[in-house]
Design an enzyme around this catalytic site. Structure first.
Site, short mmCIF file in Angstrom:
data_model
loop_
_atom_site.label_atom_id
_atom_site.label_comp_id
_atom_site.label_asym_id
_atom_site.label_seq_id
_atom_site.Cartn_x
_atom_site.Cartn_y
_atom_site.Cartn_z
N PRO A 77 1.04 -1.21 -0.03
CA PRO A 77 0.01 0.10 -0.08
C PRO A 77 0.84 1.29 -0.05
CG PRO A 77 -0.27 -1.14 2.04
CD PRO A 77 0.99 -1.93 1.44
N CYS B 99 3.40 3.18 10.17
CA CYS B 99 3.30 4.34 9.44
C CYS B 99 4.13 5.36 10.33
CB CYS B 99 2.00 4.99 8.98
SG CYS B 99 1.93 6.48 8.26
N LYS C 262 1.18 -5.06 9.04
CA LYS C 262 2.43 -4.72 8.39
C LYS C 262 3.02 -3.61 9.58
CE LYS C 262 4.31 -2.29 4.54
NZ LYS C 262 4.62 -0.80 4.90
N ASN D 162 9.90 -6.93 3.73
CA ASN D 162 9.79 -5.57 3.04
C ASN D 162 10.70 -4.45 3.31
OD1 ASN D 162 8.02 -2.56 3.82
ND2 ASN D 162 7.96 -3.26 1.74
N GLY D 163 11.39 -3.95 2.44
CA GLY D 163 12.34 -3.02 2.49
C GLY D 163 13.43 -3.29 1.57
N ASP D 164 13.79 -2.08 0.65
CA ASP D 164 15.00 -1.94 -0.21
C ASP D 164 14.95 -3.13 -1.17
OD1 ASP D 164 15.96 0.34 0.93
OD2 ASP D 164 17.61 -0.69 2.05
N ARG E 117 9.25 1.48 -2.68
CA ARG E 117 9.78 2.54 -3.71
C ARG E 117 10.50 1.80 -4.77
NH1 ARG E 117 13.37 5.04 0.95
NH2 ARG E 117 13.32 2.94 1.34
C1 LIG Z 1 5.09 7.15 -0.79
C2 LIG Z 1 5.18 6.28 0.21
C3 LIG Z 1 3.80 5.84 0.61
C4 LIG Z 1 3.67 4.85 1.50
N1 LIG Z 1 2.44 4.75 2.07
C5 LIG Z 1 2.32 3.51 2.86
C6 LIG Z 1 0.98 2.99 3.09
O1 LIG Z 1 -0.17 3.55 2.58
N2 LIG Z 1 0.94 1.94 3.92
C7 LIG Z 1 2.06 1.30 4.39
O2 LIG Z 1 1.93 0.11 5.03
N3 LIG Z 1 3.33 1.81 4.00
C8 LIG Z 1 3.50 2.74 3.45
N4 LIG Z 1 4.80 3.10 2.68
C9 LIG Z 1 5.75 2.19 3.20
C10 LIG Z 1 6.18 1.41 2.34
O3 LIG Z 1 5.07 0.43 1.82
C11 LIG Z 1 7.46 0.51 2.85
O4 LIG Z 1 7.08 -0.06 4.13
C12 LIG Z 1 8.55 1.29 2.82
O5 LIG Z 1 8.86 2.38 1.89
C13 LIG Z 1 9.89 0.33 2.89
O6 LIG Z 1 9.89 -0.15 1.85
P1 LIG Z 1 11.25 0.18 0.56
O7 LIG Z 1 12.28 0.52 1.35
O8 LIG Z 1 11.08 -0.92 -0.59
O9 LIG Z 1 10.56 1.34 0.09
C14 LIG Z 1 4.86 4.08 1.95
C15 LIG Z 1 6.27 4.61 1.55
C16 LIG Z 1 6.22 5.47 0.71
C17 LIG Z 1 7.64 6.06 0.18
#
Ligand SMILES: Cc1cc2nc3c(=O)[nH]c(=O)nc-3n(C[C@H](O)[C@H](O)[C@H](O)COP(=O)(O)O)c2cc1C
Length: 370
Positions: A23, A107, A146, A213-215, A238
């Site tokens: 999400p 969040c 999450k 989840n992450g990176d 991302r």
């Molecule tokens: C623009 C943006 C919006 C996000 N919105 C949500 C959200 O609505 N719900 C959620 O659980 N995480 C949200 N996240 C967090 C991501 O789902 C994820 O946990 C976090 O970015 C780490 O993963 P990554 O390092 O692959 O980006 C958001 C992140 C970004 C950058």
């Protein structure tokens, strides 16, 4: 077929594979979800909803519940602040056309945390337990949570959080390998995710799916996530911005950088889904800008076109700029061709950082219920 291409069962919901789009507030609308699904995402989610906004039947929130007929599997996510409000929201969402419901316990946005929602629940274990228990009793649909590793890096409590959540009978946990104070910048802690997954599995009272989840920015980081954490699936965040090909890459097990021609085809399709959903007006054009700026990364000399796209005020104008841009290069030029930047290219170092967007305008109507 590699590991990620295998089907996965979350309670009563069947997924065709193990690569999930997170999400993403302000990003994961119907057009983006459709594109990611077409390129392989096995599950996508509506952006996070506030249980307060659900309680108030806030129009913008209800609009976000729309589901396109192409979307065969779709999840929804809600956040706190109280067990009562989450229970109420889950009861409501249970009657909506979603295949799985997630509780956001991660969040980091200031306004969300100040209201007691999102990662604030990591500091209040009893409220967290009660929230998950009440949500579990409010739906027979697959339920998940999450969460982050902890609120502060100095006080990681992912083991305890995972145990509490798993004991309440959720069908899935997603562990994001950062603490709240790390927000999005620190490299993901895979060992921390592994600890969360292990504790969730040991405490589970029914079959439980564990997601890392992450990176994750491509096949290599997905494999590393799986290898170190033993997760059942990966969740992409991302890494999918401007790069829906990431799903294909992980499923195929090899780089999937598109040629200019393939790239243009997908970007134009995204714009047409966008037009279908939002119409052809200035606001619609403004909403596409961030996606288009993410998309043009990876092909040469895109500064001038980037500047033009970021000021475009109609979808047709954006289409013209994209065609003009693509026509200047060979159709078979591959994105990131010859690039030495490898997977870090979609990392957090870009000038445009989407999390700022989230902080500014995507608090989802949280606040106090007065
Ligand atoms: C623009 C943006 C919006 C996000 N919105 C949500 C959200 O609505 N719900 C959620 O659980 N995480 C949200 N996240 C967090 C991501 O789902 C994820 O946990 C976090 O970015 C780490 O993963 P990554 O390092 O692959 O980006 C958001 C992140 C970004 C950058």
């Amino acid at each position: 077929m590699n590991f990620f291409g295998k089907p996965l069962q979350i309670g009563t919901t069947s997924l065709r594979n193990r690569v999930i789009l997170a999400p993403l507030a302000g990003v994961s609308d119907i057009p983006f979800r459709r594109i990611c699904r077409e390129l392989g995402a096995g599950l996508t989610y509506v952006e996070m909803l506030s249980s307060i906004a659900v309680y108030r039947r806030n129009k913008r929130t209800l609009d976000m519940l729309a589901r396109h007929s192409d979307e065969d599997v779709l999840g929804v996510q809600v956040t706190g602040p109280t067990p009562d409000l989450v229970e109420n929201a889950v009861e409501f969402l249970d009657r909506q056309p979603f295949d799985t419901i997630d509780i956001n316990i991660g969040c980091p946005v200031r306004k969300v945390v100040a209201s007691g929602s999102g990662s604030a629940m990591l500091r209040d274990p009893d409220r967290l337990t009660e929230t998950v228990r009440r949500a579990r009793n409010a739906t027979s649909k697959p339920l998940s949570a999450k969460f982050r590793l902890g609120f502060f890096r100095k006080h990681i409590n992912v083991g305890d959080t995972a145990e509490r959540i798993a004991r309440e009978g959720v069908d899935m946990v997603t562990v994001h390998g950062r603490s709240r104070d790390e927000k999005y910048d620190t490299p993901v802690d895979l060992k921390g995710i592994q600890t969360g997954i292990q504790h969730a599995r040991e405490s589970a009272v029914r079959p439980i799916v564990a997601v890392g989840n992450g990176d994750i920015t491509g096949i290599r980081s997905a494999l590393r996530m799986r290898e170190i954490t033993s997760c059942d699936a990966v969740m992409i965040s991302r890494g999918a911005l401007g790069n829906p090909w990431i799903f294909k890459e992980i499923l195929d097990g090899q780089p999937a950088d598109p040629t200019m021609e393939e790239w243009l085809d997908v970007v134009m399709r995204h714009l047409s889904y966008h037009e279908e959903h939002y119409g052809d007006n200035q606001l619609s054009a403004v909403l596409t800008r961030k996606h288009l700026l993410w998309y043009i990364k990876g092909f040469p000399c895109n500064k001038d076109h980037g500047a033009r796209l970021s000021h475009s005020s109609s979808l047709d104008e954006s289409r013209g700029i994209l065609r003009d841009y693509a026509s200047a290069w060979p159709r078979d030029l591959r994105r990131f061709e010859g690039s030495l930047i490898s997977e870090s290219r979609f990392g957090t170092s870009s000038k445009y950082d989407p999390k700022n967007d989230m902080d500014r305008s995507h608090d989802r109507g949280v606040g106090t219920l007065t």
